[in-house]
Motif scaffolding. Structure first.
Motif, PDB file in Angstrom:
ATOM      1  N   ALA A   8      53.640 102.430  80.644  1.00 59.97           N
ATOM      2  CA  ALA A   8      53.963 103.674  79.953  1.00 59.97           C
ATOM      3  C   ALA A   8      52.787 104.629  79.976  1.00 59.97           C
ATOM      4  O   ALA A   8      52.961 105.843  80.185  1.00 59.97           O
ATOM      5  CB  ALA A   8      54.381 103.378  78.516  1.00 59.97           C
ATOM      6  N   LEU A   9      51.570 104.125  79.773  1.00 63.29           N
ATOM      7  CA  LEU A   9      50.394 104.989  79.827  1.00 63.29           C
ATOM      8  C   LEU A   9      50.193 105.530  81.236  1.00 63.29           C
ATOM      9  O   LEU A   9      49.940 106.725  81.427  1.00 63.29           O
ATOM     10  CB  LEU A   9      49.163 104.215  79.371  1.00 63.29           C
ATOM     11  N   ASP A  10      50.327 104.663  82.235  1.00 63.53           N
ATOM     12  CA  ASP A  10      50.191 105.113  83.620  1.00 63.53           C
ATOM     13  C   ASP A  10      51.255 106.157  83.958  1.00 63.53           C
ATOM     14  O   ASP A  10      50.975 107.149  84.634  1.00 63.53           O
ATOM     15  CB  ASP A  10      50.313 103.912  84.563  1.00 63.53           C
ATOM     16  N   GLY A  11      52.471 105.958  83.445  1.00 60.19           N
ATOM     17  CA  GLY A  11      53.559 106.885  83.736  1.00 60.19           C
ATOM     18  C   GLY A  11      53.351 108.255  83.134  1.00 60.19           C
ATOM     19  O   GLY A  11      53.903 109.241  83.635  1.00 60.19           O
ATOM     20  N   ALA A  12      52.561 108.347  82.055  1.00 57.57           N
ATOM     21  CA  ALA A  12      52.271 109.646  81.451  1.00 57.57           C
ATOM     22  C   ALA A  12      51.204 110.412  82.227  1.00 57.57           C
ATOM     23  O   ALA A  12      51.092 111.636  82.086  1.00 57.57           O
ATOM     24  CB  ALA A  12      51.810 109.458  80.004  1.00 57.57           C
ATOM     25  N   LEU A  13      50.443 109.691  83.073  1.00 61.09           N
ATOM     26  CA  LEU A  13      49.299 110.307  83.734  1.00 61.09           C
ATOM     27  C   LEU A  13      49.394 110.269  85.255  1.00 61.09           C
ATOM     28  O   LEU A  13      48.468 110.674  85.945  1.00 61.09           O
ATOM     29  CB  LEU A  13      48.010 109.625  83.267  1.00 61.09           C
ATOM     30  N   PHE A  14      50.527 109.777  85.772  1.00 63.29           N
ATOM     31  CA  PHE A  14      50.799 109.779  87.208  1.00 63.29           C
ATOM     32  C   PHE A  14      52.227 110.273  87.406  1.00 63.29           C
ATOM     33  O   PHE A  14      53.095 109.988  86.577  1.00 63.29           O
ATOM     34  CB  PHE A  14      50.620 108.371  87.794  1.00 63.29           C
ATOM     35  N   PRO A  15      52.508 110.988  88.497  1.00 68.22           N
ATOM     36  CA  PRO A  15      53.813 111.666  88.619  1.00 68.22           C
ATOM     37  C   PRO A  15      55.033 110.784  88.844  1.00 68.22           C
ATOM     38  O   PRO A  15      56.147 111.301  88.855  1.00 68.22           O
ATOM     39  CB  PRO A  15      53.597 112.591  89.833  1.00 68.22           C
ATOM     40  N   ALA A  16      54.854 109.485  89.033  1.00 75.47           N
ATOM     41  CA  ALA A  16      56.011 108.620  89.303  1.00 75.47           C
ATOM     42  C   ALA A  16      55.730 107.227  88.773  1.00 75.47           C
ATOM     43  O   ALA A  16      54.575 106.795  88.708  1.00 75.47           O
ATOM     44  CB  ALA A  16      56.294 108.554  90.804  1.00 75.47           C
ATOM     45  N   PRO A  17      56.765 106.482  88.395  1.00 78.42           N
ATOM     46  CA  PRO A  17      56.566 105.093  87.978  1.00 78.42           C
ATOM     47  C   PRO A  17      56.114 104.246  89.171  1.00 78.42           C
ATOM     48  O   PRO A  17      56.608 104.413  90.283  1.00 78.42           O
ATOM     49  CB  PRO A  17      57.949 104.670  87.471  1.00 78.42           C
ATOM     50  N   ARG A  18      55.206 103.333  88.922  1.00 77.36           N
ATOM     51  CA  ARG A  18      54.671 102.517  90.025  1.00 77.36           C
ATOM     52  C   ARG A  18      54.334 101.110  89.512  1.00 77.36           C
ATOM     53  O   ARG A  18      53.185 100.664  89.601  1.00 77.36           O
ATOM     54  CB  ARG A  18      53.470 103.197  90.672  1.00 77.36           C
ATOM     55  N   ALA A  19      55.353 100.445  89.004  1.00 79.19           N
ATOM     56  CA  ALA A  19      55.150  99.133  88.392  1.00 79.19           C
ATOM     57  C   ALA A  19      54.556  98.132  89.373  1.00 79.19           C
ATOM     58  O   ALA A  19      53.618  97.394  89.044  1.00 79.19           O
ATOM     59  CB  ALA A  19      56.472  98.612  87.832  1.00 79.19           C
ATOM     60  N   GLY A  20      55.113  98.065  90.593  1.00 76.14           N
ATOM     61  CA  GLY A  20      54.620  97.101  91.565  1.00 76.14           C
ATOM     62  C   GLY A  20      53.170  97.331  91.929  1.00 76.14           C
ATOM     63  O   GLY A  20      52.366  96.395  92.006  1.00 76.14           O
ATOM     64  N   PHE A  21      52.829  98.593  92.146  1.00 74.06           N
ATOM     65  CA  PHE A  21      51.445  98.915  92.473  1.00 74.06           C
ATOM     66  C   PHE A  21      50.514  98.510  91.338  1.00 74.06           C
ATOM     67  O   PHE A  21      49.476  97.875  91.554  1.00 74.06           O
ATOM     68  CB  PHE A  21      51.303 100.413  92.754  1.00 74.06           C
ATOM     69  N   LEU A  22      50.863  98.893  90.109  1.00 77.36           N
ATOM     70  CA  LEU A  22      49.986  98.625  88.975  1.00 77.36           C
ATOM     71  C   LEU A  22      49.795  97.130  88.758  1.00 77.36           C
ATOM     72  O   LEU A  22      48.681  96.667  88.462  1.00 77.36           O
ATOM     73  CB  LEU A  22      50.555  99.286  87.716  1.00 77.36           C
ATOM     74  N   ALA A  23      50.872  96.359  88.905  1.00 77.73           N
ATOM     75  CA  ALA A  23      50.764  94.909  88.750  1.00 77.73           C
ATOM     76  C   ALA A  23      49.798  94.322  89.771  1.00 77.73           C
ATOM     77  O   ALA A  23      48.995  93.422  89.448  1.00 77.73           O
ATOM     78  CB  ALA A  23      52.142  94.265  88.893  1.00 77.73           C
ATOM     79  N   ASN A  24      49.840  94.803  91.002  1.00 80.57           N
ATOM     80  CA  ASN A  24      48.901  94.346  92.028  1.00 80.57           C
ATOM     81  C   ASN A  24      47.484  94.829  91.745  1.00 80.57           C
ATOM     82  O   ASN A  24      46.511  94.108  91.950  1.00 80.57           O
ATOM     83  CB  ASN A  24      49.336  94.850  93.406  1.00 80.57           C
ATOM     84  N   TRP A  25      47.370  96.068  91.269  1.00 81.31           N
ATOM     85  CA  TRP A  25      46.063  96.714  91.111  1.00 81.31           C
ATOM     86  C   TRP A  25      45.207  95.998  90.077  1.00 81.31           C
ATOM     87  O   TRP A  25      44.001  95.819  90.265  1.00 81.31           O
ATOM     88  CB  TRP A  25      46.268  98.174  90.720  1.00 81.31           C
ATOM     89  N   ILE A  26      45.809  95.601  88.952  1.00 82.56           N
ATOM     90  CA  ILE A  26      45.015  94.952  87.905  1.00 82.56           C
ATOM     91  C   ILE A  26      44.683  93.510  88.260  1.00 82.56           C
ATOM     92  O   ILE A  26      43.867  92.880  87.578  1.00 82.56           O
ATOM     93  CB  ILE A  26      45.731  95.015  86.536  1.00 82.56           C
ATOM     94  N   ALA A  27      45.277  92.996  89.331  1.00 84.17           N
ATOM     95  CA  ALA A  27      45.037  91.611  89.748  1.00 84.17           C
ATOM     96  C   ALA A  27      44.288  91.526  91.073  1.00 84.17           C
ATOM     97  O   ALA A  27      44.220  90.449  91.673  1.00 84.17           O
ATOM     98  CB  ALA A  27      46.363  90.860  89.857  1.00 84.17           C
ATOM     99  N   LEU A  28      43.695  92.627  91.549  1.00 85.17           N
ATOM    100  CA  LEU A  28      42.949  92.583  92.804  1.00 85.17           C
ATOM    101  C   LEU A  28      41.789  91.592  92.713  1.00 85.17           C
ATOM    102  O   LEU A  28      41.148  91.467  91.664  1.00 85.17           O
ATOM    103  CB  LEU A  28      42.384  93.973  93.123  1.00 85.17           C
ATOM    104  N   PRO A  29      41.484  90.883  93.799  1.00 86.32           N
ATOM    105  CA  PRO A  29      40.331  89.978  93.777  1.00 86.32           C
ATOM    106  C   PRO A  29      39.055  90.718  93.390  1.00 86.32           C
ATOM    107  O   PRO A  29      38.748  91.794  93.928  1.00 86.32           O
ATOM    108  CB  PRO A  29      40.262  89.467  95.223  1.00 86.32           C
ATOM    109  N   GLY A  30      38.328  90.173  92.450  1.00 89.46           N
ATOM    110  CA  GLY A  30      37.062  90.767  92.034  1.00 89.46           C
ATOM    111  C   GLY A  30      37.182  91.922  91.067  1.00 89.46           C
ATOM    112  O   GLY A  30      36.169  92.452  90.597  1.00 89.46           O
ATOM    113  N   ALA A  31      38.402  92.340  90.747  1.00 86.52           N
ATOM    114  CA  ALA A  31      38.600  93.478  89.851  1.00 86.52           C
ATOM    115  C   ALA A  31      38.578  93.024  88.395  1.00 86.52           C
ATOM    116  O   ALA A  31      38.886  91.876  88.075  1.00 86.52           O
ATOM    117  CB  ALA A  31      39.915  94.182  90.151  1.00 86.52           C
ATOM    118  N   VAL A  32      38.203  93.954  87.524  1.00 86.82           N
ATOM    119  CA  VAL A  32      38.276  93.747  86.084  1.00 86.82           C
ATOM    120  C   VAL A  32      39.089  94.895  85.504  1.00 86.82           C
ATOM    121  O   VAL A  32      38.865  96.060  85.844  1.00 86.82           O
ATOM    122  CB  VAL A  32      36.876  93.721  85.438  1.00 86.82           C
TER     123      VAL A  32
END
Length: 293
Positions: free
Chosen positions: A162-186
């Motif tokens: 919901a926060l991402d959707g308020a600040l990006f022009p389209a919903p991107r659930a799949g991308f966000l789920a991958n993004w927060i789980a990238l190797p080495g990411a926090v």
């Protein structure tokens, strides 16, 4: 895709070819993340095009279709627009550009354009929304204030979305789920009781680390998130380059980057073809990625 003409052909990239395009982006000085390609490709596998001359790849572009809020998708993002230096000035990039825009026909299209190409983008109908400034320097260190920071992966995903959707022009659930789980990411979230006050991700890049997105209710929350993310990579002060892509229209975000010792590295322009989306840039302290928005 375009039929072969004069030995030049345009087609969808394979997943391996996207790795090559990321390497080209590195050559251009864009410093992509080490593991970006997998998250990017998952958004829209058909959204990455390659131009081949006599079978050899010489040009790339991404024209990713994001799903819409209602029915068919209505937003796309253009990036990775690169022609290898030895093939420039011969029209190959323009043909790839036209093929890419055909794929996004009927949608609002966003891009983050480098200075050298901005006039060309204007001629294609893109209009400036705001400048972005890449700030970089040694990872800032300091005392985190009163913000409570937790692992964002422990927050209900619908709240992050919901926060991402308020600040990006389209919903991107799949991308966000991958993004927060990238190797080495926090990924960290700022919380106040049950309220989500901000969210940020730091990931390893070819040089140092990059923060993005950085969402926050105000500059104090953004500062604490940025310091928390910098501390989470676990390097000694002065040894870790950190980069943050700041929308210039958010004055407190620019001031925060400077306050923490980061300096401008280069700039891009967020431009849109079609009706520009209305976003709450006052809470947007760091762009997720110049390649996909």
């Amino acid at each position: 895709m375009e039929q072969e003409q004069d030995g030049y052909r345009i087609r969808v990239m394979s997943r391996a070819e996207l790795d090559r395009a990321v390497d080209w982006a590195r050559d251009e000085g864009w410093n992509p993340g080490l593991h970006d390609a997998g998250a990017f490709h998952a958004v829209d596998p058909g959204g990455f095009l390659v131009g081949l001359l006599d079978g050899e790849p010489i040009a790339s572009i991404s024209v990713v279709r994001y799903p819409g809020h209602e029915g068919p998708g209505n937003f796309g993002f253009l990036g990775f627009y690169i022609v290898r230096p030895e093939a420039r000035g011969r029209g190959y990039g323009w043909r790839l550009w036209q093929a890419g825009l055909r794929r996004l026909e009927g949608r609002t299209v966003g891009l983050d354009g480098v200075v050298a190409q901005q006039e060309n983008y204007r001629r294609s109908g893109f209009a400036l929304a705001h400048r972005n400034i890449r700030f970089g320097g040694s990872a800032p260190r300091g005392t985190i204030g009163g913000t409570s920071l937790v692992d964002a992966r422990h927050i209900p995903f619908d709240e992050l979305l919901a926060l991402d959707g308020a600040l990006f022009p389209a919903p991107r659930a799949g991308f966000l789920a991958n993004w927060i789980a990238l190797p080495g990411a926090v990924a960290l979230a700022a919380v106040d009781g049950d309220a989500l006050r901000g969210f940020g991700v730091i990931r390893p890049c070819h040089e140092g680390f990059k923060v993005g997105p950085l969402y926050a209710a105000d500059a104090a929350v953004a500062r604490d998130l940025l310091l928390g993310l910098a501390a989470a990579v676990g390097e000694e002060e002065g040894e870790t380059p950190l980069f943050l892509d700041v929308p210039e229209c958010n004055g407190p975000a620019v001031e925060l980057a400077r306050e923490l010792g980061l300096t401008p590295q280069f700039e891009t322009a967020r431009m849109y073809l079609g009706l520009a989306p209305v976003l709450d840039t006052a809470r947007l302290f760091g762009i997720t990625t110049f390649e996909l928005g």
